[in-house]
Each structure stands twice: as structure tokens, then as C-alpha cells.
Design an enzyme around this catalytic site. Sequence first.
Site, PDB file in Angstrom:
ATOM      1  N   HIS A 160       0.845  -1.205   0.000  1.00  6.62           N
ATOM      2  CA  HIS A 160       0.000   0.000   0.000  1.00  6.62           C
ATOM      3  C   HIS A 160       0.865   1.234   0.000  1.00  6.62           C
ATOM      4  O   HIS A 160       2.038   1.200   0.385  1.00  6.62           O
ATOM      5  CB  HIS A 160      -0.966   0.013   1.204  1.00  6.62           C
ATOM      6  N   CYS A 161       0.257   2.329  -0.461  1.00  6.65           N
ATOM      7  CA  CYS A 161       0.931   3.630  -0.444  1.00  6.65           C
ATOM      8  C   CYS A 161      -0.052   4.624   0.159  1.00  6.65           C
ATOM      9  O   CYS A 161      -0.804   4.277   1.056  1.00  6.65           O
ATOM     10  CB  CYS A 161       1.390   4.019  -1.852  1.00  6.65           C
ATOM     11  N   GLN A 162      -0.034   5.857  -0.314  1.00  5.62           N
ATOM     12  CA  GLN A 162      -0.951   6.862   0.225  1.00  5.62           C
ATOM     13  C   GLN A 162      -2.344   6.726  -0.395  1.00  5.62           C
ATOM     14  O   GLN A 162      -3.335   6.723   0.316  1.00  5.62           O
ATOM     15  CB  GLN A 162      -0.394   8.264  -0.020  1.00  5.62           C
TER      16      GLN A 162
END
Length: 115
Positions: free
Chosen positions: A77-79
Site C-alpha cells: 500500500h501507499c498513500q
Amino acid sequence: MASADISYEELKALMEKGGLLLVDVRSKEEVDRGRIPGSIHIPVDQVESDMSLDPAAFQQKFGVPKPPQDTPDLVFHCQMGRRGAAATEKARGLGFQKARNYKGGYKEWSEKEGK
């Protein structure tokens, strides 16, 4: 091939089940502002090299066992989803065919968790 994206609800269920390796691919500055509990940090541009480490080196670097290539419990996951999707594709290219991306990212997580 299974869908590469999972939802907030699916992520919560995996976390409750245990055995999940959640990889945060955001920058160190972003991670320092907040992170999903239990995640490890591998910046997106290091995913290929870090996911290619042998199990002993991976364990030493991250303090958790390297997941087997066939694990369904590997989530990036990222932002907001874009870098997480890129990291998921990189991991799949290394043989982690069931790797998935939490498309809501830290933004959705922090909103739903009230952080």
C-alpha cells in the site's frame, strides 16, 4: 489471475486472521507521519531489490520472515493506491503471483480509523 486490489474490509479481515505481510511503499517522510500498524516499510523504488533478498537477509533487514512466493497474504500500500499498484506488479514479476494492493491506501485507512 486474481484481482490485484483489496478493499479496506478485506485488509481488516486479513489483519485479524494473522500471517499478513503488509508493505508500506511510501517515502520515509510519509511513513514518519503515520502508518498502518504491523506494516513494514519498503520504498517503492526498493521493492524489487528487497523482495529479491534471500530469506535470512530479509528477516535480518525487516525483522519478519520473508513470505513464500505463493502466499496470498502479501499486500502493498501507499498513500492513495498508485505506488502500491506499481509495487504489486513488481512483486508479481518476481514470482509473488498472489501479491495484492490495498487500493484505498493510508489515506482511506486513516480516515476510517479516525487517525
